[in-house]
Write a protein that holds these residues in place. Structure first.
Motif, short mmCIF file in Angstrom:
data_model
loop_
_atom_site.label_atom_id
_atom_site.label_comp_id
_atom_site.label_asym_id
_atom_site.label_seq_id
_atom_site.Cartn_x
_atom_site.Cartn_y
_atom_site.Cartn_z
N THR A 28 0.87 -1.19 0.00
CA THR A 28 0.00 0.00 0.00
C THR A 28 0.90 1.24 0.00
O THR A 28 0.98 1.93 1.01
CB THR A 28 -0.86 0.00 1.28
OG1 THR A 28 0.02 -0.23 2.40
CG2 THR A 28 -1.94 -1.06 1.27
N VAL A 29 1.55 1.51 -1.12
CA VAL A 29 2.63 2.51 -1.09
C VAL A 29 2.12 3.92 -0.80
O VAL A 29 2.84 4.74 -0.21
CB VAL A 29 3.48 2.45 -2.38
CG1 VAL A 29 2.73 2.97 -3.58
CG2 VAL A 29 4.78 3.22 -2.20
N GLY A 31 1.62 7.59 -0.48
CA GLY A 31 2.52 8.67 -0.86
C GLY A 31 3.99 8.25 -0.81
O GLY A 31 4.88 9.06 -1.08
N GLY A 33 5.76 7.26 1.87
CA GLY A 33 6.45 7.62 3.11
C GLY A 33 7.15 6.43 3.78
O GLY A 33 8.31 6.53 4.18
N HIS A 34 6.44 5.32 3.91
CA HIS A 34 7.08 4.14 4.53
C HIS A 34 8.24 3.66 3.67
O HIS A 34 9.33 3.38 4.18
CB HIS A 34 6.06 3.00 4.71
CG HIS A 34 5.20 3.15 5.92
ND1 HIS A 34 3.90 3.57 5.85
CD2 HIS A 34 5.46 2.94 7.23
CE1 HIS A 34 3.39 3.61 7.07
NE2 HIS A 34 4.32 3.23 7.93
N ASP A 51 -0.13 -0.12 -5.37
CA ASP A 51 -1.29 0.68 -4.95
C ASP A 51 -2.33 0.56 -6.06
O ASP A 51 -1.99 0.38 -7.22
CB ASP A 51 -0.94 2.15 -4.72
CG ASP A 51 -1.87 2.80 -3.69
OD1 ASP A 51 -1.42 3.13 -2.59
OD2 ASP A 51 -3.08 2.93 -4.00
N GLN A 52 -3.61 0.65 -5.66
CA GLN A 52 -4.65 0.56 -6.68
C GLN A 52 -5.08 1.95 -7.15
O GLN A 52 -5.94 2.07 -8.01
CB GLN A 52 -5.84 -0.22 -6.17
CG GLN A 52 -6.49 0.32 -4.92
CD GLN A 52 -7.67 -0.54 -4.48
OE1 GLN A 52 -8.28 -1.22 -5.30
NE2 GLN A 52 -7.97 -0.55 -3.20
N SER A 74 -2.10 -2.10 -8.91
CA SER A 74 -2.96 -3.28 -8.76
C SER A 74 -3.52 -3.32 -7.35
O SER A 74 -2.91 -2.82 -6.41
CB SER A 74 -2.13 -4.55 -9.00
OG SER A 74 -2.85 -5.69 -8.60
N ASN A 75 -4.66 -3.96 -7.23
CA ASN A 75 -5.17 -4.30 -5.91
C ASN A 75 -4.22 -5.34 -5.31
O ASN A 75 -3.78 -6.25 -6.02
CB ASN A 75 -6.57 -4.89 -6.05
CG ASN A 75 -7.28 -5.00 -4.73
OD1 ASN A 75 -6.78 -5.63 -3.80
ND2 ASN A 75 -8.43 -4.38 -4.63
N PHE A 76 -3.93 -5.22 -4.02
CA PHE A 76 -2.98 -6.19 -3.44
C PHE A 76 -3.57 -7.60 -3.36
O PHE A 76 -2.88 -8.55 -3.05
CB PHE A 76 -2.40 -5.72 -2.11
CG PHE A 76 -3.37 -5.37 -1.01
CD1 PHE A 76 -4.33 -6.27 -0.58
CD2 PHE A 76 -3.28 -4.14 -0.35
CE1 PHE A 76 -5.20 -5.96 0.46
CE2 PHE A 76 -4.14 -3.81 0.69
CZ PHE A 76 -5.11 -4.73 1.10
N ASP A 97 -0.27 -1.23 4.96
CA ASP A 97 -0.70 -0.07 5.75
C ASP A 97 -2.11 0.25 5.25
O ASP A 97 -2.28 0.92 4.23
CB ASP A 97 0.28 1.09 5.50
CG ASP A 97 -0.11 2.35 6.25
OD1 ASP A 97 -0.92 2.27 7.19
OD2 ASP A 97 0.41 3.42 5.89
N GLY A 99 -6.32 0.83 4.51
CA GLY A 99 -7.26 1.94 4.44
C GLY A 99 -6.88 2.99 3.42
O GLY A 99 -6.22 2.70 2.43
N GLN A 104 -6.11 11.08 0.25
CA GLN A 104 -7.37 10.64 -0.37
C GLN A 104 -8.56 11.22 0.39
O GLN A 104 -9.56 11.61 -0.20
CB GLN A 104 -7.44 9.10 -0.38
CG GLN A 104 -6.53 8.47 -1.43
CD GLN A 104 -6.33 6.97 -1.23
OE1 GLN A 104 -6.24 6.50 -0.10
NE2 GLN A 104 -6.23 6.23 -2.31
N MET A 124 -11.28 3.65 -4.48
CA MET A 124 -9.83 3.87 -4.44
C MET A 124 -9.28 3.71 -5.85
O MET A 124 -8.40 4.44 -6.26
CB MET A 124 -9.16 2.85 -3.52
CG MET A 124 -9.40 3.10 -2.06
SD MET A 124 -8.31 2.06 -1.09
CE MET A 124 -9.36 1.69 0.28
N ARG A 294 -3.68 10.41 12.73
CA ARG A 294 -4.00 9.11 12.15
C ARG A 294 -3.41 7.94 12.95
O ARG A 294 -3.93 6.84 12.94
CB ARG A 294 -3.45 9.08 10.73
CG ARG A 294 -4.33 8.37 9.77
CD ARG A 294 -3.71 8.28 8.42
NE ARG A 294 -3.69 6.91 7.96
CZ ARG A 294 -4.75 6.21 7.64
NH1 ARG A 294 -5.94 6.73 7.73
NH2 ARG A 294 -4.64 4.97 7.23
#
Ligand SMILES: C[S@@+](CC[C@H](N)C(=O)[O-])C[C@H]1O[C@@H](n2cnc3c(N)ncnc32)[C@H](O)[C@@H]1O
Length: 308
Positions: A28-29, A31, A33-34, A51-52, A74-76, A97, A99, A104, A124, A294
């Protein structure tokens, strides 16, 4: 403004146990940050970033411009296939990560938030057909009630579903503001409880539109299967429905036998695949709680793949 502040980045990196040459997945990349934090800790990782959402990927490619990840739109839930297409059959670590990102939510036109009036969308992946406007205007009351109850766990679900049906007979429900006003007709306006109800109903629709819980269940199992021995899986969840799935999936994968206790000699042949590293979920520390709203609802769970 920062696109999205990564939550518990240090803890995620530690649990992933990053090492040079290792293959890691950011499922779930967002932005980025991770992922950026991971590269800063260990520049020699090989990273595949999913990321989708096209906008998220374009932001992540800016954040990570000094590095060389492989971006996958892609959807994971298609994790295993997408990696197989790139000749990857075993990985050393994966982060989920879950949600939506702060960005968004802040982008009014995505329709995730009731704070700003915008078309009811909540997809999404904007290439998907189903959006919130269709669900709210076309689904039977029974189905709306089920969605609100199952994914929002709100006691006013039935009344809100009925009120939606009454209102849409007068005119179509077009925007987040229209829906928020209908919820307020039932839950009242201005109180903490009515705010919570709005949060829960919007959350329920988002989970349903994006089929979030099924995607999570599929992907967790696939991720566990393709982890190399000693590989790590780390999940950040933000509400109890997600956390329950993570906790139960890890617990099942940790057990050696899943037969009912009445069966003395095991017939299921289930073998433990995982060692859970977090007996209780890890929460953000005081400093982070103050800096990043968050992080307040975040729960981190991590596990390690067993085997030689
Ligand atoms: C909380 S944000 C991630 C933020 C990211 N860790 C960062 O540091 O910026 C979640 C991201 O995951 C994406 N996402 C959520 N569910 C997904 C799924 N099933 N498949 C692929 N991407 C997903 C969302 O589009 C969003 O960009």
């Amino acid at each position: 403004m920062e696109y999205h502040l990564p939550v518990m980045a240090k803890e995620c990196a530690e649990y992933l146990n990053l090492r040079a040459g290792g293959i890691y997945i950011d499922a779930t990349v967002g932005g980025g940050g991770h992922s950026r934090y991971f590269y800063e800790k260990e520049p020699e990782i090989r990273l595949f970033a999913f990321d989708q959402d096209d906008e998220a990927l374009s932001q992540a490619s800016k954040t990570l411009e000094n590095y060389n990840p492989v971006f996958i739109k892609s959807n994971f839930r298609h994790l295993r296939t997408e990696l197989a297409l790139r000749k990857i059959s075993a990985i050393d670590g994966i982060l989920f990560d879950l949600g939506v990102s702060s960005h968004q939510i802040d982008e009014a036109e995505r329709g995730f938030s009731f704070d700003k009036d915008a078309p009811l969308d909540m997809r999404m992946d904007r290439e998907n057909e189903l959006c919130a406007k269709q669900v709210v205007n076309e689904y039977e009351v029974r189905e709306l009630r089920r969605i609100f109850k199952e994914y929002g766990e709100d006691n006013l679900s039935a009344r809100i579903a009925r009120t939606i049906e009454e209102e849409r007979r007068k005119q179509s429900i077009e925007t987040t503001g229209d829906l928020a006003r209908i919820i307020e007709q039932v839950a009242g306006k201005g109180s903490k409880e009515s705010l919570k109800t709005k949060v829960r109903i919007f959350q329920a629709l988002r989970i349903y539109i994006n089929d979030e819980l099924n995607a999570l269940s599929f992907a967790l199992q696939d991720a566990i299967n393709i982890l190399a021995p000693g590989g790590r899986i780390v999940v950040l969840s933000y509400h109890s429905l997600e956390d329950r799935i993570v906790k139960n999936t890890f617990r099942t994968a940790e057990q050696d036998c899943l037969c009912p206790t009445s069966i003395i000699n095991c017939i299921c042949d289930h073998k433990s695949q995982l060692k859970v590293l977090t007996k209780r979920p890890v929460l953000a520390d005081k400093e982070e709680l103050q800096q990043n709203i968050r992080s307040r609802s975040a729960k981190l769970r991590a596990a390690e793949k067993k085997g030689e």
